[in-house]
Write an enzyme that holds these catalytic residues in place. Structure first.
Site, PDB file in Angstrom:
ATOM      1  N   GLY A 248      -0.351  -4.438  -6.337  1.00  0.00           N
ATOM      2  CA  GLY A 248      -0.315  -2.986  -6.483  1.00  0.00           C
ATOM      3  C   GLY A 248       0.830  -2.400  -5.689  1.00  0.00           C
ATOM      4  O   GLY A 248       1.841  -3.065  -5.436  1.00  0.00           O
ATOM      5  N   SER A 249       0.673  -1.155  -5.274  1.00  0.00           N
ATOM      6  CA  SER A 249       1.779  -0.450  -4.617  1.00  0.00           C
ATOM      7  C   SER A 249       2.014  -0.971  -3.196  1.00  0.00           C
ATOM      8  O   SER A 249       1.103  -1.493  -2.548  1.00  0.00           O
ATOM      9  CB  SER A 249       1.452   1.041  -4.563  1.00  0.00           C
ATOM     10  N   SER A 250       3.226  -0.766  -2.720  1.00  0.00           N
ATOM     11  CA  SER A 250       3.563  -1.224  -1.364  1.00  0.00           C
ATOM     12  C   SER A 250       2.790  -0.423  -0.312  1.00  0.00           C
ATOM     13  O   SER A 250       2.459  -0.943   0.754  1.00  0.00           O
ATOM     14  CB  SER A 250       5.059  -1.076  -1.120  1.00  0.00           C
ATOM     15  N   ARG A 251       2.510   0.839  -0.631  1.00  0.00           N
ATOM     16  CA  ARG A 251       1.779   1.676   0.326  1.00  0.00           C
ATOM     17  C   ARG A 251       0.412   1.063   0.637  1.00  0.00           C
ATOM     18  O   ARG A 251       0.061   0.849   1.796  1.00  0.00           O
ATOM     19  CB  ARG A 251       1.604   3.087  -0.263  1.00  0.00           C
ATOM     20  N   VAL A 252      -0.338   0.732  -0.399  1.00  0.00           N
ATOM     21  CA  VAL A 252      -1.669   0.153  -0.183  1.00  0.00           C
ATOM     22  C   VAL A 252      -1.527  -1.264   0.387  1.00  0.00           C
ATOM     23  O   VAL A 252      -2.299  -1.679   1.263  1.00  0.00           O
ATOM     24  CB  VAL A 252      -2.489   0.150  -1.494  1.00  0.00           C
ATOM     25  N   ALA A 253      -0.525  -1.991  -0.084  1.00  0.00           N
ATOM     26  CA  ALA A 253      -0.312  -3.359   0.413  1.00  0.00           C
ATOM     27  C   ALA A 253      -0.163  -3.357   1.934  1.00  0.00           C
ATOM     28  O   ALA A 253      -0.801  -4.147   2.649  1.00  0.00           O
ATOM     29  CB  ALA A 253       0.922  -3.965  -0.241  1.00  0.00           C
ATOM     30  N   GLU A 267       1.484  -8.927  -3.825  1.00  0.00           N
ATOM     31  CA  GLU A 267       2.411  -8.747  -4.958  1.00  0.00           C
ATOM     32  C   GLU A 267       2.567  -7.252  -5.083  1.00  0.00           C
ATOM     33  O   GLU A 267       1.736  -6.599  -5.702  1.00  0.00           O
ATOM     34  CB  GLU A 267       1.803  -9.293  -6.237  1.00  0.00           C
ATOM     35  N   CYS A 302       5.754  -3.695 -13.051  1.00  0.00           N
ATOM     36  CA  CYS A 302       6.355  -3.840 -11.724  1.00  0.00           C
ATOM     37  C   CYS A 302       7.730  -4.466 -11.845  1.00  0.00           C
ATOM     38  O   CYS A 302       8.559  -4.346 -10.960  1.00  0.00           O
ATOM     39  CB  CYS A 302       5.464  -4.689 -10.851  1.00  0.00           C
TER      40      CYS A 302
END
Ligand SMILES: NC(=O)c1ccc[n+]([C@@H]2O[C@H](COP(=O)([O-])OP(=O)(O)OC[C@H]3O[C@@H](n4cnc5c(N)ncnc54)[C@H](O)[C@@H]3O)[C@@H](O)[C@H]2O)c1
Length: 614
Positions: A248-253, A267, A302
């Protein structure tokens, strides 16, 4: 501080005692305070009155039942590797039936707006993946090795070991492929996963799990949770899975990496670049790939092409007008362009307006909201859009972050570079934060400038003249691994021809190299097109490849940024937390860790005595 306790606010739809397959939905909320949504009083929370958060207990309990050594491993319940080979065989067969594959393609379309062909592609990759892990292929994933020890009876064995209880979190844009491939990888290696798919699209995977049950998947092997991100976050903190795979998004990652203290594989976002080299050819094809890469699935991949670096040789061609024409063919009716699920139209237009403030930037096409539709305002609806921004402006500190922000919709930046500006392109790639996919579109020598070829010949000549002759690996006649003797006779041949022709030894060698490749091409029915110039083009490609890191990089005239089939690795590079998907390497890397058992069974040497202390 939240503590999870069972209570009745959530209902378990499936019979979890019998099935272990947990599919829950919010059906009611107990209202104990004036706020319609509240089940706690914020003012009363304290150490002695901890807040209670409901519904997740079945999942926490279920996960906690799985031991660290997993449901199977190379030394325990190995028959389950075969079981999963069988499940994959049956599931691949079922999914290969046209009506089943159509059912899933249509179901994907109902929740994730993409054309039928794109949805069908997702089902196809999933089916092929399952075929790849039929029969004994699952047990081969857990192949061990043994190394002889120092003395009789000693031997070390390396094993691929599961993590045990694990979690999988996946986004909305590939409702079947991403969760299924990661889920099966986790199961193959012996883990017990709890799977959370984005709730907008989770119906697809819910149906797929039912299909897997039909194919023999033990119901207690997988928990399926349908919830929002925040609740999942709390669940992870409580359940403490030994590993969490997040897509998912880098923010949540980044949030999860912190919350879960690094027990994650990621990822995350892609800001994917494509570089068009100096060799202009196959414009129709390159334009078509650019359109597909940037705008298929309305740019919600992505791996979507986020920025295109065009060598100056492409600027005067029809490339950009052709990309525009192809982009404008897209229409809502067949979902070749459609709703953007996570970015509103206003947000996309605002981003475009900010970029247009950069000096020298201009709108190439698009930039307008879609017309004549009933897409709710909650979603985005934008015409396929491309913006030109000069490369030197992109590199300025004040612009760089804005320009390289992933806008998860039908949008790309196009820029151009001069022959001597390749270093600037590489600098831009170096400074980007996401390193998922990339494409280097270059390989044909035909359009290389003659002066460049001459320069190469002169350069190679001087190199060869100074070292007399090339090494075995570059030998034109004998190829790699030539013997000293063969090299000697080749040296003599080159020198003889050089004397006869008045050329330098290096120039003669280059000619021989060329002639050899022409002969090879003729032998292969014209298939091999290797020439000195193409070798140079490849070297230039190698320069880009050697100075970049993206985990999935296509190189060559057919290079693309999108494409995550089951036959090659897909995932970011340059981050130790980076995960992959699809291939045996990805499965082993993400879903197992290394364990080594050193057998040391004796015998103890006959006359062994206790030595002095050390
Ligand atoms: N690298 C890849 O392979 C890959 C593949 C697809 C999408 N993506 C990226 O995903 C993004 C788009 O997807 P999205 O908008 O659904 O991403 P997202 O990060 O908002 O959501 C992804 C998933 O995480 C869940 N989630 C959200 N917050 C959470 C939290 N705090 N704790 C636990 N789970 C949480 C969501 O419910 C969803 O299931 C883009 O940035 C795209 O590049 C990456």
């Amino acid at each position: 501080m939240f503590r999870f306790k069972p209570c009745s606010v959530f209902r378990t739809v499936a019979n979890r005692a019998a099935s272990g397959f947990l599919f829950t939905s919010l059906t009611s909320r107990r209202r104990i305070h004036s706020f319609p949504f509240a089940t706690i009083d914020a003012e009363e929370i304290s150490g002695s009155h901890p807040a209670e958060c409901a519904f997740l207990q079945p999942f926490v309990e279920s996960l906690s039942k799985c031991p660290k050594h997993g449901l199977h491993n190379p030394l325990r319940a190995p028959e389950r590797y075969l079981l999963y080979g069988d499940i994959s065989t049956k599931a691949a067969h079922l999914l290969g039936q046209p009506e089943v594959s159509n059912f899933f393609a249509r179901l994907i379309q109902r929740v994730s707006p993409k054309s039928y062909k794109q949805a069908q592609g997702e089902v196809f990759v999933t089916q092929k993946f399952l075929e790849n892990f039929c029969g004994d292929q699952v047990r081969f994933l857990a192949r061990s090795f043994a190394v002889p020890g120092n003395h009789l009876g000693q031997q070390s064995n390396g094993y691929r070991w599961p993590y045990g209880p694990v979690a999988i979190i996946t986004p909305f844009n590939f409702p079947l492929e991403i969760p299924l491939l990661q889920l099966m990888g986790a199961l193959y290696m012996g883990n017990k996963p709890v799977l959370k798919v984005d709730s907008k699209v989770c119906i697809v995977m819910e149906q797929m799990i039912r299909l897997l049950h039909e194919c023999g998947l033990p119901k207690e092997d997988v928990d399926f949770i349908n919830t929002d991100g925040m609740t999942m976050n709390k669940f992870l903190l409580e359940a403490k899975p030994h590993m969490t795979l997040f897509t998912g998004s880098s923010r949540v990652a980044e949030k999860l990496a912190g919350d879960l203290r690094g027990r994650v594989k990621l990822e995350d976002a892609g800001f994917d670049w494509k570089i068009l080299g100096p060799d202009v050819q196959e414009i129709d094809y390159v334009a078509w790939v650019c359109d597909q890469d940037a705008y298929a699935c309305s740019g919600q991949k992505c791996s979507a092409q986020s920025i295109l670096f065009m060598h100056e040789n492409w600027v005067s061609t029809s490339l950009v007008p052709q990309i525009k024409e192809l982009a404008e063919r897209r229409k809502l009716e067949d979902l070749t362009i459609g709703p953007v699920l996570t970015v509103t139209t206003d947000r996309m237009v605002e981003h475009i307006e900010k970029l247009l403030e950069i000096p020298g930037s201009k709108l190439l096409f698009g930039g307008q909201p879609l017309e004549n539709h009933s897409i709710p305002k909650l979603y985005g609806a934008l015409k396929p859009t491309a913006l030109f921004i000069p490369i030197d402006e992109i590199l300025k500190d004040k612009n760089f972050e804005l320009v390289t922000t992933e806008l998860f919709g039908p949008f790309q930046v196009i820029t151009q570079y001069k022959q001597d500006q390749l270093a600037l392109v590489l600098e831009a790639c170096e400074r980007m934060l996401a390193h998922l996919t990339a494409a280097v579109v270059s390989n044909d020598p035909m359009f290389l400038q003659a002066t460049v070829i001459k320069l190469v010949v002169v350069w190679i000549s001087s190199r060869i003249s100074s070292t007399l002759l090339p090494g075995a690996d570059a030998s034109p006649e004998t190829g790699a691994g030539a013997t000293e003797q063969a090299r000697g006779s080749e040296q003599a041949r080159v020198q003889e021809r050089a004397r006869g022709s008045g050329l330098s030894a290096g120039a003669v060698w280059v000619k021989m190299l060329h002639a050899t490749h022409v002969r090879r091409r003729e032998r292969n029915g014209g298939r091999e097109r290797m020439t000195v110039a193409s070798a140079w083009a490849r070297l230039r490609g190698m320069e880009v490849l050697g100075r970049s890191v993206n985990g999935t990089t296509y190189a060559g005239i057919r290079a693309r940024t999108t494409g995550a089939p089951q036959n090659h690795w897909f995932g970011p590079a340059g981050d130790p937390r980076g995960a992959g998907i699809g291939t045996p390497e990805a499965i082993k890397l993400v879903w197992s860790c290394h364990r080594e058992i050193i057998y040391d069974i004796g015998p103890i040497p006959h006359q062994w005595k206790i030595p002095l202390s050390t």
